[in-house]
Every structure is written in structure tokens, then in C-alpha cells.
Enzyme design. Structure first.
Site, PDB file in Angstrom:
ATOM      1  N   SER A 145       0.850  -1.187   0.000  1.00 32.12           N
ATOM      2  CA  SER A 145       0.000   0.000   0.000  1.00 32.12           C
ATOM      3  C   SER A 145       0.888   1.240   0.000  1.00 32.12           C
ATOM      4  O   SER A 145       2.044   1.183   0.470  1.00 32.12           O
ATOM      5  CB  SER A 145      -0.859   0.003   1.271  1.00 32.12           C
ATOM      6  OG  SER A 145      -1.359   1.288   1.536  1.00 32.12           O
ATOM      7  N   TYR A 158      -1.250  -1.353  10.376  1.00 27.93           N
ATOM      8  CA  TYR A 158      -1.402  -1.557   8.927  1.00 27.93           C
ATOM      9  C   TYR A 158      -0.157  -1.081   8.169  1.00 27.93           C
ATOM     10  O   TYR A 158       0.403  -1.811   7.348  1.00 27.93           O
ATOM     11  CB  TYR A 158      -2.636  -0.797   8.449  1.00 27.93           C
ATOM     12  CG  TYR A 158      -2.942  -0.932   6.976  1.00 27.93           C
ATOM     13  CD1 TYR A 158      -3.510  -2.092   6.477  1.00 27.93           C
ATOM     14  CD2 TYR A 158      -2.673   0.107   6.088  1.00 27.93           C
ATOM     15  CE1 TYR A 158      -3.801  -2.221   5.123  1.00 27.93           C
ATOM     16  CE2 TYR A 158      -2.960   0.000   4.733  1.00 27.93           C
ATOM     17  CZ  TYR A 158      -3.524  -1.169   4.254  1.00 27.93           C
ATOM     18  OH  TYR A 158      -3.803  -1.290   2.918  1.00 27.93           O
TER      19      TYR A 158
END
Ligand code: NAP
Length: 262
Positions: A145, A158
């Protein structure tokens, strides 16, 4: 042998996290290009529905597995290859985002995030890289990401997991090269999927899952290490994080609204 991008004639594709969002859209896209695509996730019913609803070129097949169960992943890969064919392209896309708030963190949410995003990906790699190395061919793309580039509020689990995946892919890129296996990393910006439903962040330059799938499919045909999009967002973010920490973290704090008093 030099690593190369795989083609439908070489074997089948396996996409984890294929029951929704980016994984589902990519499965449909690759099938449209003639691939036989096996999709995996925990929700067997959703996978079956996607497989059944696919019409046109290629095939979509379902294989449910929880990536947290590393033995189950080994079994799933063995069964996929026995039933459907050799996995030559794997997109390790399954992932979860659980916000962590520094003032009331949940260790359980840290653990769950690392279990799925990191250990789950490692479980897939443990099933795939020995097979592909032995065959001296294959292609693995790991979905990270843009959050991997640097600090973001609520992303200490995350973001850490996604940054680790970039490093994991980079290490494997070097190692797998001499076995003729291509390793890539995918670093998307914001993509409109169910994962974004509970995300209260501003989401600049958000694109649809279908558009993300289109860009991933183009990247998979190339041999470049990083597949990143939309570039006007991810390149700008990279430029910000290239600044000294004092500046970059201050800028991100401001842009995300975390500069306001509690
Ligand atoms: N959407 C974005 O803006 C964005 C941006 C950058 C990166 N990404 C990354 O892109 C990937 C896909 O995200 P998405 O937005 O498409 O999210 P999504 O729609 O929520 O899809 C996540 C997928 O992962 C699967 N999954 C979750 N836990 C699993 C487990 N333990 N075992 C097997 N499968 C599991 C889910 O299926 P089940 O629940 O059925 O298991 C689902 O298919 C993720 O890695 C995410 O971090 C997304």
C-alpha cells in the site's frame, strides 16, 4: 534464465483476497485476458458466487482458505495445482486494515493485522517459492500500500505490515531472480472497496476497484518491481516522505487533520 512476466498459456493465476474489492476486480480482469484464475479468501459463498457469475473469456474458480492457517495454505496450494494446473502467477492481495488509536490501542488488532497481512502472505510464499524456484519460472506480486511509504495516523499496525511487505518483496526479488522467478510489489493509493467503508480519512485521488485492476494488470505484464497508482498521488506522497522527517511528518499531520488539538 531471466525472470519474465507470465502468460495464460504458461499456467494458472492465484489471487488471495479474491472475494471482494481489488482481488475480485483483478480476477475478473485477468480472466477477461484469458487466464484461469483461482480466487481465495475465507468466505466460500462469496467466492463461489463470483466464480459462477463470471462469463466470457477465461475461468474463475474458487478455493476457500484462511491465510492465518499456514498448513491450510499449503494444502490449498497443493489442491489448486492438482485440480486446476500449475500456479505461474500469484497475486498475494489479501489484507485487512484495523485502525489503531495511540491513546487506546488494541494489542489484538495489532496481532490480527500482522497475522493476516504479514504471516498470511508469508504462508503463501512458503507454499509458492519452493515450487516456482524448482520450476525456474513464475511470477509473484505482493499487494502492499502507499501507506508503506511513511507514517500515517491510525496506521501503526497496517502501515508497519505494508512496509514490511515491501521489504519482503525486495528481498525475494533479489533471491528469486537467479531462479527465473519474477517478484513485484503493488503499492496502491486509495481504491474504492468495502475496506474503505469505515475509513474516515480524506481519500484524495481515490479510484475504482476496476480501474485499480486495470493498472495492476498492466503492471503484471511488465517486469518492473513496483506497480504504483494513481501516480499523481503515490509519487507526490513519495516526494513528501523524501523530505527530512521533521518536515514530512509535519506535512502529513496537517494534511490528515491530526494537527488539531484533541
Ligand atoms: N482499498 C484501498 O484503498 C487499498 C489501498 C492500498 C492497498 N490496499 C490493499 O489491497 C488489498 C485488497 O484490499 P481491498 O481494498 O480490496 O479490501 P477488501 O475488499 O476488504 O478485500 C480484502 C480481501 O482479503 C480477504 N481476507 C481477509 N482476511 C483474510 C484471511 N484471514 N484469509 C484469507 N483471506 C482474507 C477478504 O476475504 P474474506 O473476508 O472472505 O476472508 C477479502 O477478499 C489489501 O491487502 C489492502 O491492504 C487497499
Amino acid at each position: 534464465m531471466t525472470p519474465r512476466a507470465m502468460k495464460p498459456a504458461d499456467g494458472i493465476a492465484w489471487i488471495t483476497g479474491g472475494s471482494s474489492g481489488i482481488g475480485e476486480a483483478l480476477a475478473r480482469r485477468l480472466a477477461g485476458h484469458g487466464w484461469t484464475v483461482v480466487i481465495s479468501a475465507r468466505s466460500a459463498d462469496k467466492l463461489e458466487a463470483i466464480a459462477k457469475s463470471h462469463t466470457g473469456k477465461g475461468r474463475i474458480l474458487a478455493k476457500a482458505v484462511d491465510l492465518v492457517d499456514s498448513e491450510g495454505v499449503q494444502t490449498a496450494v497443493r489442491e489448486i495445482e492438482a485440480e486446476y494446473g500449475t500456479i505461474v502467477l500469484a497475486v498475494l492481495n489479501a489484507g485487512i486494515y484495523l485502525p489503531i488509536n495511540a491513546e487506546k490501542p488494541s494489542f489484538d488488532d495489532y496481532r490480527k493485522t500482522f497475522d493476516v497481512n504479514l504471516s498470511g502472505t508469508a504462508a503463501c510464499l512458503c507454499a509458492l517459492t519452493p515450487r516456482m524456484s524448482e520450476r525456474r519460472s513464475g511470477q509473484i506480486a505482493i499487494v502492499s500500500s502507499a501507506t508503506s511509504f511513511g507514517g500515517m495516523p491510525t496506521s501503526s499496525a497496517y502501515g508497519a505490515s505494508k512496509a514490511a511487505l515491501v521489504n519482503m518483496a525486495a528481498c525475494l526479488r533479489i533471491e528469486l531472480h537467479r531462479f527465473g522467478v519474477l517478484c513485484q510489489v503493488i503499492t496502491p493509493g486509495f481504491v474504492e472497496t468495502p475496506a474503505q467503508d469505515d475509513n474516515a480519512f480524506p481519500k484524495p485521488f481515490m479510484i475504482s476497484a476496476a480501474e485499480a485492476a486495470k493498472r495492476i494488470a498492466v503492471g503484471l505484464k511488465s517486469k518492473r518491481f513496483e506497480i504504483t497508482f494513481p501516480r499523481r498521488f503515490t509519487w507526490a506522497l513519495k516526494a513528501i516522505y523524501a523530505l527530512p522527517y521533521g518536515w514530512s511528518l509535519g506535512l502529513v499531520r496537517k494534511q490528515t487533520g491530526w494537527d488539531k488539538p484533541v
